[in-house]
Design a protein around this motif. Sequence first.
Motif, PDB file in Angstrom:
ATOM      1  N   PRO A 662       0.811  -1.233   0.000  1.00  0.00           N
ATOM      2  CA  PRO A 662       0.000   0.000   0.000  1.00  0.00           C
ATOM      3  C   PRO A 662       0.835   1.270   0.000  1.00  0.00           C
ATOM      4  CG  PRO A 662      -0.897  -1.601   1.548  1.00  0.00           C
ATOM      5  CD  PRO A 662       0.414  -2.141   1.104  1.00  0.00           C
ATOM      6  N   SER A 663       1.968   1.261   0.729  1.00  0.00           N
ATOM      7  CA  SER A 663       2.804   2.469   0.748  1.00  0.00           C
ATOM      8  C   SER A 663       3.433   2.710  -0.615  1.00  0.00           C
ATOM      9  CB  SER A 663       3.887   2.360   1.821  1.00  0.00           C
ATOM     10  OG  SER A 663       4.863   1.389   1.485  1.00  0.00           O
ATOM     11  N   LEU A 664       3.806   1.641  -1.301  1.00  0.00           N
ATOM     12  CA  LEU A 664       4.365   1.788  -2.645  1.00  0.00           C
ATOM     13  C   LEU A 664       3.321   2.362  -3.600  1.00  0.00           C
ATOM     14  CD1 LEU A 664       6.335  -1.582  -2.888  1.00  0.00           C
ATOM     15  CD2 LEU A 664       7.320   0.703  -2.653  1.00  0.00           C
ATOM     16  N   ASP A 665       2.105   1.898  -3.460  1.00  0.00           N
ATOM     17  CA  ASP A 665       1.035   2.419  -4.310  1.00  0.00           C
ATOM     18  C   ASP A 665       0.830   3.913  -4.075  1.00  0.00           C
ATOM     19  OD1 ASP A 665       0.640  -0.093  -5.353  1.00  0.00           O
ATOM     20  OD2 ASP A 665      -0.987  -0.604  -3.964  1.00  0.00           O
ATOM     21  N   ASP A 666       0.908   4.322  -2.799  1.00  0.00           N
ATOM     22  CA  ASP A 666       0.728   5.738  -2.486  1.00  0.00           C
ATOM     23  C   ASP A 666       1.893   6.582  -2.997  1.00  0.00           C
ATOM     24  OD1 ASP A 666      -1.752   5.516  -1.262  1.00  0.00           O
ATOM     25  OD2 ASP A 666      -0.894   5.085   0.711  1.00  0.00           O
ATOM     26  N   ILE A 667       3.104   6.043  -2.904  1.00  0.00           N
ATOM     27  CA  ILE A 667       4.263   6.783  -3.415  1.00  0.00           C
ATOM     28  C   ILE A 667       4.123   7.023  -4.908  1.00  0.00           C
ATOM     29  CG2 ILE A 667       6.753   6.691  -3.829  1.00  0.00           C
ATOM     30  CD1 ILE A 667       7.052   5.123  -1.239  1.00  0.00           C
ATOM     31  N   LYS A 668       3.716   5.996  -5.630  1.00  0.00           N
ATOM     32  CA  LYS A 668       3.651   6.096  -7.087  1.00  0.00           C
ATOM     33  C   LYS A 668       2.600   7.099  -7.560  1.00  0.00           C
ATOM     34  CE  LYS A 668       4.424   2.539  -9.636  1.00  0.00           C
ATOM     35  NZ  LYS A 668       4.380   1.228 -10.312  1.00  0.00           N
ATOM     36  N   LYS A 669       1.676   7.453  -6.685  1.00  0.00           N
ATOM     37  CA  LYS A 669       0.673   8.454  -7.054  1.00  0.00           C
ATOM     38  C   LYS A 669       1.285   9.852  -7.170  1.00  0.00           C
ATOM     39  CE  LYS A 669      -3.125   5.980  -4.776  1.00  0.00           C
ATOM     40  NZ  LYS A 669      -4.054   5.988  -3.619  1.00  0.00           N
ATOM     41  N   VAL A 670       2.383  10.087  -6.437  1.00  0.00           N
ATOM     42  CA  VAL A 670       2.947  11.439  -6.409  1.00  0.00           C
ATOM     43  C   VAL A 670       4.409  11.504  -6.828  1.00  0.00           C
ATOM     44  CG1 VAL A 670       1.351  12.233  -4.619  1.00  0.00           C
ATOM     45  CG2 VAL A 670       3.545  11.216  -3.951  1.00  0.00           C
ATOM     46  N   ALA A 671       5.124  10.344  -6.881  1.00  0.00           N
ATOM     47  CA  ALA A 671       6.573  10.399  -7.082  1.00  0.00           C
ATOM     48  C   ALA A 671       7.044   9.362  -8.089  1.00  0.00           C
ATOM     49  CB  ALA A 671       7.295  10.201  -5.753  1.00  0.00           C
ATOM     50  N   ASP A 672       8.188   9.677  -8.687  1.00  0.00           N
ATOM     51  CA  ASP A 672       8.859   8.759  -9.607  1.00  0.00           C
ATOM     52  C   ASP A 672      10.008   8.021  -8.934  1.00  0.00           C
ATOM     53  OD1 ASP A 672       7.528   9.807 -12.191  1.00  0.00           O
ATOM     54  OD2 ASP A 672       8.375  11.610 -11.261  1.00  0.00           O
ATOM     55  N   GLY A 673      10.392   8.517  -7.784  1.00  0.00           N
ATOM     56  CA  GLY A 673      11.512   7.910  -7.077  1.00  0.00           C
ATOM     57  C   GLY A 673      11.497   8.294  -5.618  1.00  0.00           C
ATOM     58  N   VAL A 674      12.440   7.726  -4.858  1.00  0.00           N
ATOM     59  CA  VAL A 674      12.556   8.026  -3.435  1.00  0.00           C
ATOM     60  C   VAL A 674      14.011   8.274  -3.084  1.00  0.00           C
ATOM     61  CG1 VAL A 674      10.521   6.685  -2.750  1.00  0.00           C
ATOM     62  CG2 VAL A 674      12.753   5.587  -2.824  1.00  0.00           C
ATOM     63  N   ARG A 675      14.183   9.030  -2.055  1.00  0.00           N
ATOM     64  CA  ARG A 675      15.512   9.234  -1.484  1.00  0.00           C
ATOM     65  C   ARG A 675      15.487   8.659  -0.076  1.00  0.00           C
ATOM     66  NH1 ARG A 675      17.737  12.259   3.063  1.00  0.00           N
ATOM     67  NH2 ARG A 675      19.649  13.283   2.409  1.00  0.00           N
ATOM     68  N   ILE A 676      16.383   7.707   0.212  1.00  0.00           N
ATOM     69  CA  ILE A 676      16.421   7.061   1.519  1.00  0.00           C
ATOM     70  C   ILE A 676      17.752   7.328   2.195  1.00  0.00           C
ATOM     71  CG2 ILE A 676      14.801   5.236   0.863  1.00  0.00           C
ATOM     72  CD1 ILE A 676      17.218   3.382   0.502  1.00  0.00           C
ATOM     73  N   HIS A 677      17.750   7.153   3.516  1.00  0.00           N
ATOM     74  CA  HIS A 677      18.986   7.302   4.276  1.00  0.00           C
ATOM     75  C   HIS A 677      19.839   6.049   4.165  1.00  0.00           C
ATOM     76  CE1 HIS A 677      18.326  11.178   6.258  1.00  0.00           C
ATOM     77  NE2 HIS A 677      17.050  10.839   6.344  1.00  0.00           N
ATOM     78  N   ARG A 678      21.116   6.209   4.361  1.00  0.00           N
ATOM     79  CA  ARG A 678      22.047   5.078   4.335  1.00  0.00           C
ATOM     80  C   ARG A 678      21.646   4.001   5.329  1.00  0.00           C
ATOM     81  NH1 ARG A 678      26.013   7.210   6.866  1.00  0.00           N
ATOM     82  NH2 ARG A 678      27.782   5.938   6.195  1.00  0.00           N
ATOM     83  N   SER A 679      21.089   4.421   6.459  1.00  0.00           N
ATOM     84  CA  SER A 679      20.729   3.464   7.507  1.00  0.00           C
ATOM     85  C   SER A 679      19.587   2.544   7.098  1.00  0.00           C
ATOM     86  CB  SER A 679      20.335   4.216   8.785  1.00  0.00           C
ATOM     87  OG  SER A 679      19.266   5.113   8.540  1.00  0.00           O
ATOM     88  N   SER A 680      18.887   2.883   6.011  1.00  0.00           N
ATOM     89  CA  SER A 680      17.799   2.029   5.531  1.00  0.00           C
ATOM     90  C   SER A 680      18.279   0.966   4.553  1.00  0.00           C
ATOM     91  CB  SER A 680      16.721   2.887   4.845  1.00  0.00           C
ATOM     92  OG  SER A 680      16.071   3.732   5.771  1.00  0.00           O
ATOM     93  N   VAL A 681      19.565   0.986   4.214  1.00  0.00           N
ATOM     94  CA  VAL A 681      20.097   0.059   3.211  1.00  0.00           C
ATOM     95  C   VAL A 681      20.547  -1.257   3.837  1.00  0.00           C
ATOM     96  CG1 VAL A 681      21.913  -0.277   1.490  1.00  0.00           C
ATOM     97  CG2 VAL A 681      20.791   1.942   1.707  1.00  0.00           C
ATOM     98  N   ALA A 682      21.118  -1.185   5.044  1.00  0.00           N
ATOM     99  CA  ALA A 682      21.686  -2.382   5.666  1.00  0.00           C
ATOM    100  C   ALA A 682      21.365  -2.420   7.148  1.00  0.00           C
ATOM    101  CB  ALA A 682      23.198  -2.429   5.450  1.00  0.00           C
ATOM    102  N   GLN A 683      21.267  -3.639   7.668  1.00  0.00           N
ATOM    103  CA  GLN A 683      21.118  -3.844   9.108  1.00  0.00           C
ATOM    104  C   GLN A 683      22.489  -3.720   9.746  1.00  0.00           C
ATOM    105  OE1 GLN A 683      18.203  -4.467  10.648  1.00  0.00           O
ATOM    106  NE2 GLN A 683      18.928  -4.927  12.710  1.00  0.00           N
ATOM    107  N   ILE A 684      22.590  -2.903  10.793  1.00  0.00           N
ATOM    108  CA  ILE A 684      23.881  -2.618  11.418  1.00  0.00           C
ATOM    109  C   ILE A 684      23.878  -3.117  12.861  1.00  0.00           C
ATOM    110  CG2 ILE A 684      25.556  -0.823  12.027  1.00  0.00           C
ATOM    111  CD1 ILE A 684      25.161  -1.082   9.042  1.00  0.00           C
TER     112      ILE A 684
END
Length: 853
Positions: A662-684
């Motif tokens: 559902p969150s992906l569906d909502d993102i696609k309504k307004v955006a073509d891409g996302v910017r995420i923090h480095r901390s969201s890429v890997a478990q530390i």
Amino acid sequence: MAAKWAQKTVVIPAQRRGCHLITPKILREIEGDLSGFKCGLAHFFRPDDMPAHIKSSMFGCALTIPITDGRLNMGTWQGAPPDQMGASYPHMFLILLLLHGANAASKAPAGPKWQTLSGRPPQVVARGGFSGLFPDSSQFAYQFALSTSLPDVVLFCDLQFSSDSMGMCKTGLTLDNSTTVSEIFPKMAKTYKVHGEDVHGWFSLDFTADQLIQNVTLLQNIFSRPSTFDGSMGMYTLDDVVELHPPQIWLNVQYNSFFVEHKLSTEDYILGLPKQFSLSYISSTEIDFLKNLGGKLKKSNTKLIFRFLNEDIIESSTKKTYGELLKDLKSVKEFAAGILVPKTYIWPLNKDQYLEPSTSLVKDAHALGLEVYASGFANDIVTSYNYSYDPSAEYLQFIDNPDFSVDGVLTDFPPTASGAIACLAHSKGNPLPPPGKDTRPLIITHNGASGVYAGCTDLAYKQAIKDGADIIDCAVQMSKDGMVFCMHSADISSQTTAATAFVSKSSIVHEIQNKSGIFSFDLTWSEIQTLKPDLYSPFAQAGLKRNPKAKNAGKFLTLAQFLDMAKASNVSGILIEIEDKKRSSILVPDARMQHAPYLAKRGLGVVDAVSSALTKAGYDKETKQQVFIQSDDSAVLSGFMKFKNFKRVLSIEIEISGASKPSLDDIKKVADGVRIHRSSVAQITGYFMTSFTDTVSSLQAANLSVFIGVLKNEFMNLGFDYFADPTVEIVTYSSAVLADGLVTDYPATAAAYFRSPCSDMSLNLSYSILPAQPGALVHIAAPGALAPAAGPAPVLEPKDVVDPPLPPVKAVITADAPAPGAADNTTSAASSNAGKSLLGAGIAALFSLSFLH
């Protein structure tokens, strides 16, 4: 009983480049066969078709393990039972593949001739192995140096002696700061005269080899490096190093006179070594020792190297300072093949830590036939500000400048030196390949080249364009009189000199942040123009300042000026950022800091102002440069949907481990891409990566571009898996995570890598810079060395994405009157002091409630 045997071929699937533990797969495949053997031997073989540096870091191409009661008998290590050894000491039996790329067997294309004395590439000399990651001169340090460096890496052993003349490898004369010796033998400390001065501590010559090897373990003695491997490895002897079969060994004799005084002869020890102990280099700080040894090694291929100490120190044989000896290299040539010098002998620094012109040392030495090796390289120390905290830039200064190249570098981080030599050298003039799915991610600036100049200034943007950025960014703010300009935050107190110039304007605006600040919307543009930029250094408290001489250089740009600069440049696009900073606070959990809505209440319409500026500059019809609009407010992005050629980027300000459908569906309504923090890429866990999250893959599966940021070069910003090397992080996000864009304070570092041949995986080079492999280092940590892993971050949900519509922009009655509704949530910093006691009590109560829950 008749002989019994079984044979099975195990196919290992193709792996990404990196460090892979394949033991569990092999055990699963052969489990049925093993169960039929009460006692026996298991033989493992693999094809020997890869270059030496990408073979198993622990074994050759064959391995034999006993079978006991239907299981592989791994044995014990320092009392650890077999079922625990896999976690603590997997180097004893794991088959560890270290791949430098598929079919990495071909040689690199021939490049320009090196300016070394031999014309060959400089040598990487690993001081105590990979001592930047593991305890100095430890088993892991030497093994990982071999497996992560160039094939001809030189292992450097600082020679010390036990009382029974066993040669040990250990940097420094005393053992107490880098081993457990003071805990094991608390009464064995002594004081000795060393070069005329009293030195107190624990010395190797006061112990037998058995006492040291059987009882003492190694510690990391540099605080910026991981202590995770402390106490898990014993002291290493020169014999141990030889058994690793390294391509070359460098024996450094730092304290010959001290050991001779105590009846331990370095000369006799070296001359008595077996023939298989082939030493490529022997260095010493003592001239008499090298002269005497040289007379007895005339038929040897070993190179004798004279090691220089600081210029004001006196050499014991000649009673001259090393600075004086430096002026007479001709006499050094009589007994040595080369010199090892501190790097400042070649590139001196001024008192402000900036480079001065190079000396003529390398050219003078080469003219006499002397090789020159430079020492003192490490990724996690403060060096010249000229290098912008990029350790590869420092190596290149010594090996790839127009005038000379040193013949080798002595380093604690041999993979970084290897990458500089094999990948980055001679590539500065290469064109950047175009960004794309099959080539490389976009290089996106964060406030321009904000690691070099104050962010969002003309100088930061000019530097970013020069450095090769694809996309330059402008985080827009608004002045009191409606001017749209580039500034990282509405609170300008930390980025300008406003804290001293407009202290009376300090206030708290809860819609923006829950602390006092000086806000752009409380100052006119003419007032803001009187301020100077203030270069922000995020790690200044740790002594890592950014380019101090440019601290207040540059000028701020209006959005119109920024757009004009971009149009006149060769960048492939711009990114306009309108942030609302959705972050939780102690006072208001899950609070949304509403920047754009607050400005609307002040009569400032940021969406309309940005839209107008872009249209006026012709970007609504622009075809050569891509426009990105970035915000963490979906309502802001919705305001730009009328511009069909713009790409909209939703900034995810919270840490996530994936995204729900559902969150992906909502993102696609307004955006073509996302910017995420480095901390969201890997478990530390404890600064080590344990696994990649599903964040990037889930977003890209929904056909959303993913930008990762913010990348910073400072080693304190990098997890241990990145080897304190910002290039390794770049390689990881580009070739392992497959990000579509990298947001960075230092675009030059990213561009340098993407200009190099190593960024093109189709070339099948014999050496390449590896991406970090999550879990590779964690698996070899001793049990209990790391804190328990925290649970995964939450998955992105619609509530994190969808925002209410922006309110209409209200008219302001007069320029000096407060905006309607603004007074309710805005207080001066002075008036807020009266409530500090009550506020403090409230915070304490909140902490108490949180603790109880």
